[in-house]
Design an enzyme around this catalytic site. Structure first.
Site, PDB file in Angstrom:
ATOM      1  N   ALA A  61       0.814  -1.228   0.000  1.00  0.00           N
ATOM      2  CA  ALA A  61       0.000   0.000   0.000  1.00  0.00           C
ATOM      3  C   ALA A  61       0.846   1.277   0.000  1.00  0.00           C
ATOM      4  O   ALA A  61       0.491   2.278  -0.631  1.00  0.00           O
ATOM      5  CB  ALA A  61      -0.926   0.008   1.211  1.00  0.00           C
ATOM      6  N   HIS A 166       0.864 -15.562   7.772  1.00  0.00           N
ATOM      7  CA  HIS A 166       1.658 -14.509   8.411  1.00  0.00           C
ATOM      8  C   HIS A 166       1.219 -14.284   9.850  1.00  0.00           C
ATOM      9  O   HIS A 166       0.138 -14.729  10.256  1.00  0.00           O
ATOM     10  CB  HIS A 166       1.517 -13.187   7.644  1.00  0.00           C
ATOM     11  CG  HIS A 166       0.168 -12.546   7.779  1.00  0.00           C
ATOM     12  ND1 HIS A 166      -0.958 -13.029   7.136  1.00  0.00           N
ATOM     13  CD2 HIS A 166      -0.260 -11.475   8.496  1.00  0.00           C
ATOM     14  CE1 HIS A 166      -2.004 -12.277   7.441  1.00  0.00           C
ATOM     15  NE2 HIS A 166      -1.621 -11.325   8.274  1.00  0.00           N
ATOM     16  N   HIS A 281       2.921 -15.691  25.190  1.00  0.00           N
ATOM     17  CA  HIS A 281       3.147 -14.943  26.423  1.00  0.00           C
ATOM     18  C   HIS A 281       4.407 -15.482  27.100  1.00  0.00           C
ATOM     19  O   HIS A 281       4.511 -16.684  27.345  1.00  0.00           O
ATOM     20  CB  HIS A 281       1.966 -15.121  27.388  1.00  0.00           C
ATOM     21  CG  HIS A 281       0.789 -14.231  27.103  1.00  0.00           C
ATOM     22  ND1 HIS A 281      -0.296 -14.152  27.927  1.00  0.00           N
ATOM     23  CD2 HIS A 281       0.562 -13.353  26.090  1.00  0.00           C
ATOM     24  CE1 HIS A 281      -1.169 -13.268  27.436  1.00  0.00           C
ATOM     25  NE2 HIS A 281      -0.683 -12.790  26.315  1.00  0.00           N
ATOM     26  N   HIS A 299       4.414 -19.609  27.256  1.00  0.00           N
ATOM     27  CA  HIS A 299       3.304 -20.416  26.743  1.00  0.00           C
ATOM     28  C   HIS A 299       2.611 -19.706  25.591  1.00  0.00           C
ATOM     29  O   HIS A 299       2.713 -18.487  25.446  1.00  0.00           O
ATOM     30  CB  HIS A 299       2.296 -20.739  27.848  1.00  0.00           C
ATOM     31  CG  HIS A 299       1.683 -19.530  28.495  1.00  0.00           C
ATOM     32  ND1 HIS A 299       2.361 -18.743  29.416  1.00  0.00           N
ATOM     33  CD2 HIS A 299       0.461 -18.954  28.363  1.00  0.00           C
ATOM     34  CE1 HIS A 299       1.583 -17.751  29.823  1.00  0.00           C
ATOM     35  NE2 HIS A 299       0.426 -17.853  29.190  1.00  0.00           N
TER      36      HIS A 299
END
Ligand SMILES: O=P(O)(O)O[C@H]1O[C@H](CO)[C@@H](O)[C@H](O)[C@H]1O
Ligand SMILES: O=P(O)(O)O[C@H]1O[C@H](CO)[C@@H](O)[C@H](O)[C@H]1O
Lengths: 351, 351
Positions: A61, A166, A281, A299
């Site tokens: 873009a 992605h 996290h 985790h």
């Protein structure tokens, strides 16, 4: 104690990572569904699409041209929710009108040059490259930023506007609500019990087995006892690991294996490319790098929206938004269903 | 202080009712949308459908026949998430595997005998009847149950499986997460400042005006300073009121007025029957009826999902689920847009 066969009565379960409760009403699966039906995921994504801004060699873009990448590919989000130079809004001082400065960066990372693959279908060594890149990002952005959130929105149902495989990385100068809550809960547990919450949890689940979906020598994927989304899972190492960049080469290989296994089961559940949001996290970074973070355990959370079929999702609406999360099957039922699915991906299975 | 014209830079705002923060990134509205598009709401619902289980005189899933009602109509949910007689699951005692008994009732309440009306299009006196019924339900179920959650899921986008105007009431023997959090926050504020949080807030907003959508002598509807959903609103009385059954006859008339005004603006925003989840929060009931609840103030939350148009919603996914809520326009922009919409409903407007 709840036995895995008590699937008839509602009860509450405690989520120790968020200090909240979930209402488990397994008998609700019996009700007929006359509500909104989703479009099933697109099954025929072209490998290369000249108009897709994520493909190698294409123009985005903002006029930038993607490299002719053949592995992972990282770039700055063209419409970032976080920018490095936002001014301090100041605060009105009134306790009901508090604001704070928010600074950060948003990046996008393509997993693969092809649009028609997903992590479940990529080669193990290709997945390892993704993991290595995640580790690099935590390492690099973590020197400056307090929190680096790696997440993947997969599927149009999860607001993902591009089928190309992605993920995103949003790094910030503040600790967002969810990790802040998780940090408090893990810290309090550690202070009380002398061992990290998720390390004790992983040991218990590895013994109990009824919520385990897949396991390897280093990793465990379970439908947590307190799962809110129908097929939610928690993926974690068995060893005490603070951050993804602390994983050994062997553990990264193991992670690639278990991710492929878990995501293959997900895809096999309704024989579609399974939509979800997932994210990592780990212990906070930036100014927290020098602090004691022993209470943390690395985790990943997987939050998939589907409930009954490829087109009927769980709506987290009225009662869930205003009062409390509610689920329509037990975590044990979900785990059993996932566990019993074939290990081979439905797309590569021979008929 | 944040001025209503700083719509270019992200910042954080504090939600004092939940003790959380929201990331406001107004500049994100500039990004193009290539993602999932929703089906717009059905515009031609028949007034009476012989197969709709909510219409007067029809037979429901369990074989019961609805009365030939001509106002509101209340019945037990045929697939309740909460039942009055669930057994106590016991607990495994381990702090990571805690469960608790959950008991309650789930009811459904039709607002009107016709399927082709909504609260915005109903006569004021018909809306007053709905409010009176809400008050009765809080009064009756509140003698037994600790929390009585009145909520409305409106529109297929919000998981509502029936176009007939109705709400639900789930009463429970426990205080769910959201009201428990709100109770803690309001209590702490009251202890510190000597006045109810939402009473101070209403006064401030009535003076500031920039977030007000509609107001009457007794009521105020604002896009809260900490709104997470694009067009979220908070509806509350100006007087200190604990529960909906404490409203005077005049205040109920006023509430019918402001609800009709607010919902008309919502419908006018994209000229569709606007989807949302809404619900009432007031002081807890049951064993809490004899306790001091001065810190509480009655209020309703409206959470509408749409962001850009009748078919493009805000996805609360990856970053929002894993880290923190994020919004793409400022609450002041949203309030201004709603405030400036016509007062007459697009369906009854003359061309
Ligand atoms: O009871 P309904 O309207 O069939 O169901 C809807 O509202 C419930 C309460 O918010 C949710 O748990 C369901 O996911 C949703 O589809
Ligand atoms: O950045 P994307 O993929 O365009 O946008 C998607 O993910 C973001 C981060 O979770 C959300 O804020 C958006 O609502 C969602 O559509």
């Amino acid at each position: 104690a709840i036995s895995s066969t008590d699937n008839e009565h509602q009860h509450l379960r405690y989520n120790p990572l968020r200090d909240t409760w979930v209402l488990v009403s397994a008998h609700r699966m019996k009700r007929p569904w006359a509500g909104q039906v989703e479009k099933p995921p697109e099954e025929h994504t072209p490998r290369y699409d000249p108009r897709n801004p994520l493909c190698p060699g294409n123009t985005r873009a903002n006029g930038e041209v993607n490299s002719d990448y053949d592995s992972t590919f990282l770039f700055e989000n063209d419409f970032p929710a976080l920018q490095p130079d936002a001014p301090d809004p100041g605060s009105d001082q009134h306790p009901l009108f508090q604001s704070k400065v928010a600074r950060g960066v948003c990046k996008v990372m393509c997993f693969h040059p092809w649009s028609d693959v997903t992590l479940s279908l990529m080669k193990k060594q290709e997945v390892v490259k993704v993991i290595d890149k995640w580790a690099e990002l935590i390492e690099e952005l973590g020197t400056t930023y307090l929190w680096v959130q790696i997440f993947e929105n997969k599927g149009a149902m999860m607001g993902c506007s591009n089928p190309h495989p992605h993920c995103q990385v949003w790094a910030s100068n503040f600790l967002p609500n969810e990790p802040a809550l998780s940090d408090r809960c893990q810290r309090a547990y550690y202070q009380k019990h002398g061992e990290p919450l998720l390390l004790q949890y992983a040991k218990q689940e590895a013994e109990k087995k009824e919520r385990v979906v897949v396991e390897t020598s280093d990793w465990l994927a379970v439908v947590p006892y307190w799962a809110t989304w129908p097929y939610q899972t928690l993926l974690l190492p068995r060893r005490h690991v603070l951050r993804i960049n602390d994983l050994t080469t062997e553990e990264r290989e193991g992670l690639a294996d278990i991710m492929k296994q878990l995501l293959t089961k997900y895809d096999n559940l309704f024989e579609i490319s399974f939509p979800y949001s997932m994210g990592w996290h780990g212990a906070p970074t930036g100014p927290h790098l020098n602090k004691d973070n022993s209470h943390w355990q690395l985790h990943a959370h997987y939050y998939p929206p589907l409930l009954r079929s490829a087109t009927v999702k769980k709506f987290m609406v009225g009662y869930e938004m205003l009062a409390q999360d509610q689920r329509d099957l037990t975590p044990e039922q979900a785990a059993e269903k996932l566990r019993n699915l074939p290990e081979e991906h439905y797309k590569t299975r021979e008929n």
